[in-house]
Design an enzyme around this catalytic site. Sequence first.
Site, PDB file in Angstrom:
ATOM      1  N   CYS A 273       0.773  -1.210   0.108  1.00  0.00           N
ATOM      2  CA  CYS A 273       0.117   0.053   0.142  1.00  0.00           C
ATOM      3  C   CYS A 273       0.820   1.339   0.077  1.00  0.00           C
ATOM      4  CB  CYS A 273      -0.771   0.033   1.195  1.00  0.00           C
ATOM      5  SG  CYS A 273      -2.327  -1.382   1.069  1.00  0.00           S
ATOM      6  N   ASP A 290      10.226  -0.893   6.240  1.00  0.00           N
ATOM      7  CA  ASP A 290       9.119  -1.719   6.405  1.00  0.00           C
ATOM      8  C   ASP A 290       8.870  -2.062   8.064  1.00  0.00           C
ATOM      9  OD1 ASP A 290       7.152  -3.996   5.521  1.00  0.00           O
ATOM     10  OD2 ASP A 290       8.910  -5.386   6.128  1.00  0.00           O
ATOM     11  N   ALA A 387       5.981 -10.153  -7.598  1.00  0.00           N
ATOM     12  CA  ALA A 387       7.597 -10.311  -7.677  1.00  0.00           C
ATOM     13  C   ALA A 387       8.127  -9.003  -6.990  1.00  0.00           C
ATOM     14  CB  ALA A 387       7.541 -10.166  -9.131  1.00  0.00           C
TER      15      ALA A 387
HETATM   16  C1  SPV Z   1       4.953  -7.686   3.367  1.00  0.00           C
HETATM   17  O1  SPV Z   1       4.351  -8.457   2.809  1.00  0.00           O
HETATM   18  O2  SPV Z   1       4.622  -6.848   4.206  1.00  0.00           O
HETATM   19  C2  SPV Z   1       6.438  -7.517   3.302  1.00  0.00           C
HETATM   20  C3  SPV Z   1       7.047  -8.635   2.541  1.00  0.00           C
HETATM   21  O3  SPV Z   1       7.023  -6.561   3.765  1.00  0.00           O
HETATM   22  S1  SPV Z   1       6.973 -10.022   3.356  1.00  0.00           S
HETATM   23  O4  SPV Z   1       6.454  -9.823   4.894  1.00  0.00           O
HETATM   24  O5  SPV Z   1       8.578 -10.491   3.503  1.00  0.00           O
HETATM   25  O6  SPV Z   1       6.273 -10.808   2.800  1.00  0.00           O
HETATM   26 MN    MN Z   2       5.913  -5.489   5.118  1.00  0.00          MN
END
Ligand code: SPV
Ligand code: MN
Length: 626
Positions: A273, A290, A387
């Site tokens: 998002c 993240d 991907a």
């Molecule tokens: C997410 O899906 O929130 C990601 C990639 O940052 S993973 O958590 O590694 O799937």
């Molecule tokens: Mn994530």
Amino acid sequence: MNEYMSVLEAHLTDANLRKLLTIPNKSVHKFIADTIELCDPMKVFICDDSRMDVEYIRKTAIARGEETPLAIPTHTVHFDGLHDQARDKEQTTYLVPEGETLGDQLNQMDRKKGLEKVQERLKGSMENKKMVVRFFCLGPRDSVFSIPVIQITDSFYVAHSEDLLYRRGYDYFRRLPEDAEIFQMLHSSGKLMHSVSIDWQNRGVAIDYKENTVYSFNTQYAGNSIGLKKLSLRLAIRKADREGWLAEHMFLMSVQGPNERKTYMTGAFPSGCGKTSTSMIPGCTIVGDDLAYIKNIEGVATAANAERGIFGIIRSVSSKGDPVIWAVLNSHEPAIFSNVLVSYDGIPYWLEDGRDAPNRGINFSGDWFEGKKDANGEDIPLAHKNARYTIGLEGLPNVDKTLEDPNGVEVGAVIYGGRDADTWVPVQQSFDWAHGVITMGASLESESTAATLGPSGIRKFQAFSNMDFISIPLGKYIQNHLDFASSLTEAPKIFSVNYFQRDENGQFLTDKADKRVWLQWMDLRVHGDAKARKTPTGFIPLFEDLQNLFREHLEKEYSQDQYEEQFMIRVPELLAKLDRIEKEYRDYVSDAPDILYNLIDDQRSRLIQAQTEYGDCIKPSVFSIE
Ligand code: SPV
Ligand code: MN
């Protein structure tokens, strides 16, 4: 000499044993010895982070076919199986000791039974394989944010990816006190065919929080297999709960305001998002995209990135829309591409990349050609929607210089946003910390995306954009957020954003680039440099301020009509949302704090009062300026 020595001596070469034993911590030895006994690897490789060892991991990933070199020599591609392209929420389970519960919203099972299942799945899983042991540190090393993590895996792709994404920790482990709290990650790809996990029907992620250990089996998709990412986040949330800080699914970035001032902002958006693209906005610098840890340090909300790299969605990354990422992905900075299309001359392509794609190549389905169908007769796209690319942050021209600062950075603003077609305005500020925590963080909804298995585009409750990873009862998690601010000298300002508002024809109301303006407005608000209109749901910008910011930062003319459409308060939709959220808490969250219901009620009353006065769709200009 410790009690696990006989197992270690029997399975490790002298050189590997020597590397391991410079780490004195007995729990590390035990975890490795227990894993050897369970998984029965043919060989064990202890990685000491030397250039030679790290290079060995990359080369072995290639030699085993888990990665394939691309035209740029520092780049490789990895493919996951057809059924292993995203996080598997259903098969991700907390192992809960007898007498405990995590509430009705989280997948959980009895710990004893769960551990039996884990043992069954992992038994002999590394026969004929080499087991890799790596040591990392989440957060900058030697800081209050540091968490040591040991990763055991039989996937050299996983061990290689972690090298780009996390801080190496072998030396750090050597300095750890005997009683240090360490996260333990054990992953096996299970049975392989063409380097792909084939036993996906028996895959799973099991979180044994009692022992700070996470098991992942019969999968290779990074979101299920990379121990330091979401597997550790789930343990970190519990650690944060015990210690009084916050472990969040958030980017961390710096926005440059007037006179070169920097305001650090952290933002929680669900997967897919816009976290990465927000933290990459031109003119801003990125600390992380993240995972952020936020601590109260001497009364100041202070944050650091748990990671040092990006595992980003590559779909729609283009030279025009994402020039920074594009340049890095075309440079010689190390990168692993996953589940893209690779042409026969070793060039990766992906969906919506702005180029003419070749009509054949190799992708996650093997040899691919335009028109290739899957077992159900559906077209196989040239690349998967989920991907990804894996890169380190240090190669980015816009990396913030505090990335490795053990002191972290002061957080000025916390942002919540989701894929929300019809309720929230593009940006608004909460009235105060509690109002932001409850009506923004705890009330977040978002449409599902390709980052998780299952259908996309379904509106889901996504509190704090962290629902997939929260590992304590949700009411407790909310209370922790409320409490966090009480001992801060000044709480960060809380904002919500919405990049996905649509009109009645389904057209997006804002441009991808516009988010830069919303952030610049937040910077002004954090420093008290802009007035705002007070609506029933929060403070929104004045038209004139946005007009100036659009001119200054995007060289765009922003019109009064756009402002009125984007910042219109849609009362029926907002009331319906409050009802959905309240129902979710009443039905599923038995420990929700009372203040949640009170603040939802207050918001409802304000909306109804405004509706009585102005009708269902209220122009922003009717609200007073403060
Ligand atoms: C997410 O899906 O929130 C990601 C990639 O940052 S993973 O958590 O590694 O799937
Ligand atoms: Mn994530």
